[in-house]
Design a protein around this motif. Structure first.
Motif, PDB file in Angstrom:
ATOM      1  N   GLY A 265       4.435   9.890   2.475  1.00 39.29           N
ATOM      2  CA  GLY A 265       4.032   8.922   1.458  1.00 39.29           C
ATOM      3  C   GLY A 265       5.217   8.377   0.675  1.00 39.29           C
ATOM      4  N   GLU A 268       5.756   3.578   1.415  1.00 41.09           N
ATOM      5  CA  GLU A 268       4.405   3.001   1.368  1.00 41.09           C
ATOM      6  C   GLU A 268       4.257   1.838   2.326  1.00 41.09           C
ATOM      7  OE1 GLU A 268       2.079   2.193  -1.963  1.00 41.09           O
ATOM      8  OE2 GLU A 268       2.266   4.209  -2.789  1.00 41.09           O
ATOM      9  N   TYR A 269       3.132   1.855   3.030  1.00 39.42           N
ATOM     10  CA  TYR A 269       2.839   0.834   4.021  1.00 39.42           C
ATOM     11  C   TYR A 269       3.945   0.735   5.071  1.00 39.42           C
ATOM     12  CZ  TYR A 269      -0.564   0.415   0.477  1.00 39.42           C
ATOM     13  OH  TYR A 269      -1.525   0.738  -0.433  1.00 39.42           O
TER      14      TYR A 269
ATOM     15  N   ASN B 151     -11.864  12.371   1.794  1.00 41.46           N
ATOM     16  CA  ASN B 151     -10.428  12.430   1.516  1.00 41.46           C
ATOM     17  C   ASN B 151     -10.054  13.709   0.802  1.00 41.46           C
ATOM     18  OD1 ASN B 151      -9.505  10.027   2.599  1.00 41.46           O
ATOM     19  ND2 ASN B 151     -10.129   8.846   0.789  1.00 41.46           N
ATOM     20  N   VAL B 186      -1.708   7.010   8.496  1.00 35.58           N
ATOM     21  CA  VAL B 186      -0.961   6.718   7.269  1.00 35.58           C
ATOM     22  C   VAL B 186      -0.793   5.216   7.055  1.00 35.58           C
ATOM     23  CG1 VAL B 186       0.322   8.876   7.048  1.00 35.58           C
ATOM     24  CG2 VAL B 186       1.205   7.076   8.546  1.00 35.58           C
ATOM     25  N   ALA B 188      -3.143   3.140   6.820  1.00 33.54           N
ATOM     26  CA  ALA B 188      -4.195   2.710   5.895  1.00 33.54           C
ATOM     27  C   ALA B 188      -4.077   3.407   4.540  1.00 33.54           C
ATOM     28  CB  ALA B 188      -5.570   2.995   6.498  1.00 33.54           C
ATOM     29  N   ASP B 189      -3.568   4.639   4.545  1.00 27.23           N
ATOM     30  CA  ASP B 189      -3.494   5.423   3.315  1.00 27.23           C
ATOM     31  C   ASP B 189      -2.237   6.293   3.353  1.00 27.23           C
ATOM     32  OD1 ASP B 189      -3.683   7.247   1.257  1.00 27.23           O
ATOM     33  OD2 ASP B 189      -5.525   8.193   1.962  1.00 27.23           O
ATOM     34  N   GLN B 191      -1.283   8.625   1.709  1.00 26.62           N
ATOM     35  CA  GLN B 191      -1.512  10.054   1.439  1.00 26.62           C
ATOM     36  C   GLN B 191      -2.304  10.734   2.568  1.00 26.62           C
ATOM     37  OE1 GLN B 191      -0.012  11.693  -1.095  1.00 26.62           O
ATOM     38  NE2 GLN B 191       0.945   9.685  -1.366  1.00 26.62           N
ATOM     39  N   ALA B 192      -2.644   9.989   3.612  1.00 23.28           N
ATOM     40  CA  ALA B 192      -3.531  10.532   4.638  1.00 23.28           C
ATOM     41  C   ALA B 192      -2.953  11.784   5.308  1.00 23.28           C
ATOM     42  CB  ALA B 192      -3.832   9.461   5.695  1.00 23.28           C
ATOM     43  N   ASN B 195      -2.938  14.776   2.891  1.00 26.54           N
ATOM     44  CA  ASN B 195      -4.287  15.324   2.695  1.00 26.54           C
ATOM     45  C   ASN B 195      -4.657  16.264   3.832  1.00 26.54           C
ATOM     46  OD1 ASN B 195      -4.968  14.165   0.289  1.00 26.54           O
ATOM     47  ND2 ASN B 195      -5.983  12.386   1.202  1.00 26.54           N
TER      48      ASN B 195
END
Lengths: 285, 285
Positions: A265, A268-269, B151, B186, B188-189, B191-192, B195
């Motif tokens: 993370g 980002e993106y 999530n 990751v 899309a998110d 933090q995926a 998590n």
């Protein structure tokens, strides 16, 4: 916690949540005979080329070492630093165990340097830390002391605590101490990597400071070392490693680090990842 | 905890401390149009070649999926299983969401299969688990239920607990349930990945069962996916992942897994790593 290393015009932030900081390791004559010979002869053209190549490959900071037997280390280290600062604005990590060379280099460097390194030995702490303070630098603290390198993570954490406390006594804030929890080779001890990873987790939890590793140590004595280093870096990042002395011109290492930043993370993106991918795709055309 | 999957003559142990188990993913017509067409036409030569290639690359178990729209899935799945069992002794992972196909395949398979998969939905649990028990198989439990994919790591752990408890109620021991904590992209998110890694840590600590991942999901939508998958696997192994459905013929993935086994202490004195290195060196001559 954020450690900020600076050149005259550029700042690099080391810290959780930020992209992992790659400190280019190549400007070091240890094991590079030709580079050592050229440094002694006053030829710093290879230093210049190596600096440019590492920065082009994504190095955020460059480690600079001029330790050649029989060489005039203070002079060579200053020459290397000036050579690099002429062609690049990346901040530098000054790598010497010779006090004269370290002080001369810190005097010549323009910015806030990272000093590589001090151990937890009293004699080293009381020689290196005053220089770190005097030149407003940050410092790498190695988690070993007079008793050597412990296999016990708790003992390494204790040494890290000692370094941070001693630094504080010299007026150096804890964010300017980056701990190296000591990476040993798994070829000698199958538990070596796990011990260091556990040390990292404990340091993150109990001390909260930034951590660095010479990641390639983990594979010493094994074949095809890059892959073992590449497996270690994501594990270490997950345990709190925020920077490493490494070779960004090695694509395996650079790509695993950038990919791990996406997973953590820190990217980002995936914008850094995608930019690097495009650069590679363009280079392969 | 050890999960043992068997063919007629070979057992594979999945568990912490053992080398990471690679389950070859390639025998799956999803997204492989040609393979699907051949299966429908009764041509299993590609299945045979893909099985051999994955085993040669180090697959310990092979996933077998025959889900082609309009195809006779029970018949094709049995054909695929018999084809593979004729040329190889690796145990199989039977991959179908169609109950008839699953039961037919379990009946035809010689050994103790791994069933891929059941979710935490009551209706699925009560259809799949009796078959797993009847044929003395092991099963992959996906940590989602009627409410979807959470999530929240705690919620996923709760679903995993539910699956293990329901399996126990059917007489299936917990070592025969392998939890998939669900890897999401990751892209899309950001933090995926974290998590899921946190979910893994919690499942290891609280439930102690083996865990599996479809590691490539983590990179869906990103360029140069292998590297992102390669960064994820070492992190996941450190958090308790003991096997993955992956492509061992992809050198990036195979090498990062074997290297990570060395780092985890699962490959003492790096003997698997060195053997693989020698094989690669000989192949490149």
């Amino acid at each position: 916690m954020e450690t900020i290393i600076k050149s005259k015009t550029k700042s690099v932030v080391i810290g959780a949540g930020h992209p992992f900081v790659m400190i280019g390791e190549r400007i070091n004559p240890t094991g590079r005979k030709k580079l050592g010979e050229e440094m002694i002869a006053g030829d710093f053209s290879r230093v210049e080329r190596d600096a440019a190549a590492q920065v082009a490959a994504g190095a955020h900071i460059l480690d600079v070492n001029a330790g050649v037997p029989l060489g005039d280390e203070p002079e060579m280290l200053i020459n290397a630093i000036r050579t690099i600062q002429k062609i690049s604005d990346v901040p530098l990590c000054i790598d010497s165990s010779v006090m004269d060379a370290l002080e001369a280099a810190l005097g010549a460097y323009e910015g806030k340097a990272l000093v590589n390194s001090v151990t937890g030995e009293d004699e080293r702490l009381d020689r290196v830390l005053p220089l770190v303070k005097k030149y407003n630098a940050a410092v790498i603290g190695l988690a070993n002391d007079e008793t050597g390198i412990s296999n016990d993570p708790e003992e390494r954490v204790r040494v890290a605590e000692k370094i941070i406390a001693r630094a504080a006594s010299y007026g150096i804030p804890r964010e300017d101490v980056i701990i190296d929890p000591l990476t040993m080779t798994v070829a000698a001890d199958p538990q070596a990597a796990r011990n260091t990873l556990e040390t990292m987790r404990m340091i993150r939890e109990h001390l909260g400071v930034n951590m660095i590793a010479g990641a390639s140590n983990v594979s010493f004595g094994l074949p095809d070392r890059s892959w073992v280093n590449a497996g270690y870096l994501p594990m270490a990042m997950l345990c709190g490693l925020t920077c490493a002395i490494t070779d960004p011109t090695n694509p395996t290492l650079r790509q695993i680090i950038l990919a791990s930043d996406v997973l953590m993370g820190n990217d980002e993106y995936a914008s850094n990842w995608i930019a690097d991918f495009r650069k590679r795709a363009a280079a392969n055309k």
